[in-house]
Design an enzyme around this catalytic site. Structure first.
Site, mmCIF file in Angstrom:
data_model
loop_
_atom_site.group_PDB
_atom_site.id
_atom_site.type_symbol
_atom_site.label_atom_id
_atom_site.label_comp_id
_atom_site.label_asym_id
_atom_site.label_seq_id
_atom_site.Cartn_x
_atom_site.Cartn_y
_atom_site.Cartn_z
ATOM 1 N N GLU A 59 45.411 33.576 -22.732
ATOM 2 C CA GLU A 59 45.201 34.947 -22.257
ATOM 3 C C GLU A 59 45.766 35.964 -23.245
ATOM 4 O O GLU A 59 46.739 35.682 -23.931
ATOM 5 C CB GLU A 59 45.922 35.142 -20.921
ATOM 6 C CG GLU A 59 45.385 34.250 -19.836
ATOM 7 C CD GLU A 59 46.158 34.361 -18.537
ATOM 8 O OE1 GLU A 59 46.813 35.401 -18.314
ATOM 9 O OE2 GLU A 59 46.091 33.405 -17.756
ATOM 10 N N CYS A 110 53.619 26.451 -21.783
ATOM 11 C CA CYS A 110 54.970 26.733 -22.264
ATOM 12 C C CYS A 110 55.890 25.666 -21.688
ATOM 13 O O CYS A 110 55.673 25.195 -20.580
ATOM 14 C CB CYS A 110 55.393 28.114 -21.754
ATOM 15 S SG CYS A 110 57.044 28.629 -22.299
ATOM 16 N N GLU A 116 56.313 30.458 -25.807
ATOM 17 C CA GLU A 116 57.598 30.889 -26.355
ATOM 18 C C GLU A 116 57.462 30.891 -27.880
ATOM 19 O O GLU A 116 57.400 29.839 -28.516
ATOM 20 C CB GLU A 116 58.692 29.910 -25.877
ATOM 21 C CG GLU A 116 60.015 30.020 -26.594
ATOM 22 C CD GLU A 116 60.608 31.429 -26.643
ATOM 23 O OE1 GLU A 116 60.663 32.114 -25.615
ATOM 24 O OE2 GLU A 116 61.002 31.852 -27.745
ATOM 25 N N SER A 139 59.078 38.410 -28.301
ATOM 26 C CA SER A 139 59.904 38.213 -27.104
ATOM 27 C C SER A 139 60.297 36.753 -26.955
ATOM 28 O O SER A 139 59.452 35.863 -27.056
ATOM 29 C CB SER A 139 59.101 38.681 -25.884
ATOM 30 O OG SER A 139 59.867 38.604 -24.719
ATOM 31 N N SER A 167 64.468 38.078 -23.220
ATOM 32 C CA SER A 167 64.256 37.993 -21.772
ATOM 33 C C SER A 167 65.565 37.556 -21.141
ATOM 34 O O SER A 167 65.877 36.375 -21.109
ATOM 35 C CB SER A 167 63.135 36.996 -21.469
ATOM 36 O OG SER A 167 61.946 37.453 -22.054
HETATM 37 N N1 SAH Z 1 58.499 33.244 -23.829
HETATM 38 C C1 SAH Z 1 58.747 34.604 -24.164
HETATM 39 C C2 SAH Z 1 57.534 35.504 -24.119
HETATM 40 C C3 SAH Z 1 56.569 35.357 -22.980
HETATM 41 S S1 SAH Z 1 56.912 36.019 -21.413
HETATM 42 C C4 SAH Z 1 59.869 35.154 -23.338
HETATM 43 O O1 SAH Z 1 60.349 34.461 -22.436
HETATM 44 O O2 SAH Z 1 60.315 36.253 -23.604
HETATM 45 C C5 SAH Z 1 56.921 37.753 -21.567
HETATM 46 C C6 SAH Z 1 57.872 38.421 -20.581
HETATM 47 O O3 SAH Z 1 57.362 38.399 -19.226
HETATM 48 C C7 SAH Z 1 59.220 37.741 -20.521
HETATM 49 O O4 SAH Z 1 60.242 38.707 -20.468
HETATM 50 C C8 SAH Z 1 59.132 36.970 -19.215
HETATM 51 O O5 SAH Z 1 60.383 36.598 -18.748
HETATM 52 C C9 SAH Z 1 58.379 37.960 -18.351
HETATM 53 N N2 SAH Z 1 57.763 37.394 -17.151
HETATM 54 C C10 SAH Z 1 57.187 36.193 -16.985
HETATM 55 N N3 SAH Z 1 56.746 36.040 -15.715
HETATM 56 C C11 SAH Z 1 57.023 37.185 -15.074
HETATM 57 C C12 SAH Z 1 56.796 37.655 -13.745
HETATM 58 N N4 SAH Z 1 56.199 36.905 -12.831
HETATM 59 N N5 SAH Z 1 57.219 38.896 -13.446
HETATM 60 C C13 SAH Z 1 57.826 39.676 -14.389
HETATM 61 N N6 SAH Z 1 58.048 39.305 -15.652
HETATM 62 C C14 SAH Z 1 57.670 38.062 -15.982
#
Ligand code: SAH
Length: 345
Positions: free
Chosen positions: A92, A112, A160, A191, A214
């Site tokens: 996506e 992931c 990730e 991120s 995150s």
């Molecule tokens: N793996 C990386 C990047 C992908 S996720 C990371 O963890 O940063 C991108 C962002 O969306 C991250 O901050 C993640 O924690 C957040 N995220 C994932 N699922 C979510 C959800 N259901 N609600 C809000 N934020 C979410």
């Protein structure tokens, strides 16, 4: 024979690759420009001799993504894409329009393996890494589909990026090449859920990108309960890596904090968050948690979100609430791919 992923090569790698073909040196430059422009058929490269094109067709492939589904938000124009890869896997991407231009949120892996409890992307684990070329293709496909130029990229889609380190670094180098897509590194965010060795390795490149962490919880027990990675690298190790990263890059760090009702939205969380981030030049991005079918997490109501933000600000932190784009199109990452795999798109 395994074909070569030619779009993941930079100009000097192409030059070395072409070295034994007897082609003049400028051929690598021409080829690099074509590949990075998003052209996915060698025969469209009109200034490359037919003989060389035929040879490249035999030995190489040009990575691209195919649009399977395109959801456009009536509310704000955000477009969510479901792309199919050459092996039938799905990823996506999201295209967002801001005042300063277009931003694409790209995926870096299919699935992931970090297993964060609130995230839909990791529910079935990791399928495979994306190549640098598949990351680039997500940008050019969105540009082509909308007749626009993308000015900013966030590596915040599925996956990730630091768990796919070499390809993510290659992507950063290629996308910022001035003969290629040419998006400045200052316009790119990466991120991570907090892979400390990856942050330390990334520091060595001294890219002027924005590093987003995150964080989502300021206490180790709470963070470990929603993010498995914290059992491996705890908050103190993570923040120490962030300080080291900032000492080298001098870039402001962005901390992502998904607010989940009754989990991490308390006053004690706000106070502790402000305490642990003291001394780091940073910005806190509050994300109202997106609901995911497979878990019961909910976002707090708006007043509570604004109150949490004001508590951080009162303690000297710079905080914003992320604008929710594409709420009407299920823009929360990983969900469309899951539906597709279940045959529901
Ligand atoms: N793996 C990386 C990047 C992908 S996720 C990371 O963890 O940063 C991108 C962002 O969306 C991250 O901050 C993640 O924690 C957040 N995220 C994932 N699922 C979510 C959800 N259901 N609600 C809000 N934020 C979410």
């Amino acid at each position: 024979m395994q074909k070569t992923d030619i779009k993941s090569m930079n100009e000097s790698e192409l030059s070395a690759f072409l070295a034994d073909t007897g082609e003049p040196a400028f051929r690598a430059t021409q080829l690099f420009k074509w590949l990075q422009s998003g052209v996915s058929d060698f025969d469209l490269m009109t200034d490359i001799p037919k003989k060389l094109r035929d040879k490249l067709k035999e030995t190489c492939y040009i990575a691209d993504v195919k649009i399977v589904k395109r959801l456009k938000s009536a509310a704000d124009g955000t477009v969510k894409y479901l792309y199919e890869l050459y092996d039938g896997e799905y990823i996506e991407s999201v295209l967002m329009k801001y005042k300063h231009g277009y931003t694409v949120c790209i995926s870096t892996q299919v699935g992931c393996r970090m297993g964060c409890g609130f995230c839909a992307s990791g529910i079935n684990g990791l399928y495979r890494n994306l190549t640098a070329s598949e990351m680039l293709a997500q940008i050019t496909a969105a540009e082509r589909d909308n007749g626009i130029r993308v000015s900013n990229v966030v590596m915040m889609g599925m996956g990730e990026p630091l768990d796919n380190f070499a390809n993510s670094v290659k992507f950063l180098q290629l996308v910022s090449d001035d003969k290629g897509i040419n998006i400045g590194l200052r316009h790119i965010s990466l991120s991570t859920c907090g892979l400390v060795p990856g942050i330390e390795k990334l520091k060595e490149y001294n890219f002027p990108i924005t590093l987003s962490i995150s964080l989502h919880a300021p206490f180790d027990d709470l963070r470990s309960s929603i993010m498995r990675v914290n059992k491996r690298y705890n908050i103190s190790q993570l923040l120490s890596a962030c300080r080291g990263y900032q000492a080298v890059t001098t870039r402001r760090i962005s901390f992502e904090y998904a607010l989940i009702e009754g989990v991490n939205d308390t006053d004690a969380c706000a106070a502790e968050l402000a305490r642990i981030l003291k001394g780091i030049m940073c910005h806190v991005n509050l994300i109202p948690a997106n609901p995911v079918k497979e878990n019961s997490f909910k976002k707090p109501d708006n007043n509570k979100i604004l109150f949490f933000k004001s508590r951080l600000e009162a303690q000297g932190l710079n905080a914003t609430v992320r604008r929710t784009l594409g709420a009407d199109i299920d823009a929360s990452c990983g969900q469309l791919r899951r539906k597709a795999k279940e045959g529901n798109v």
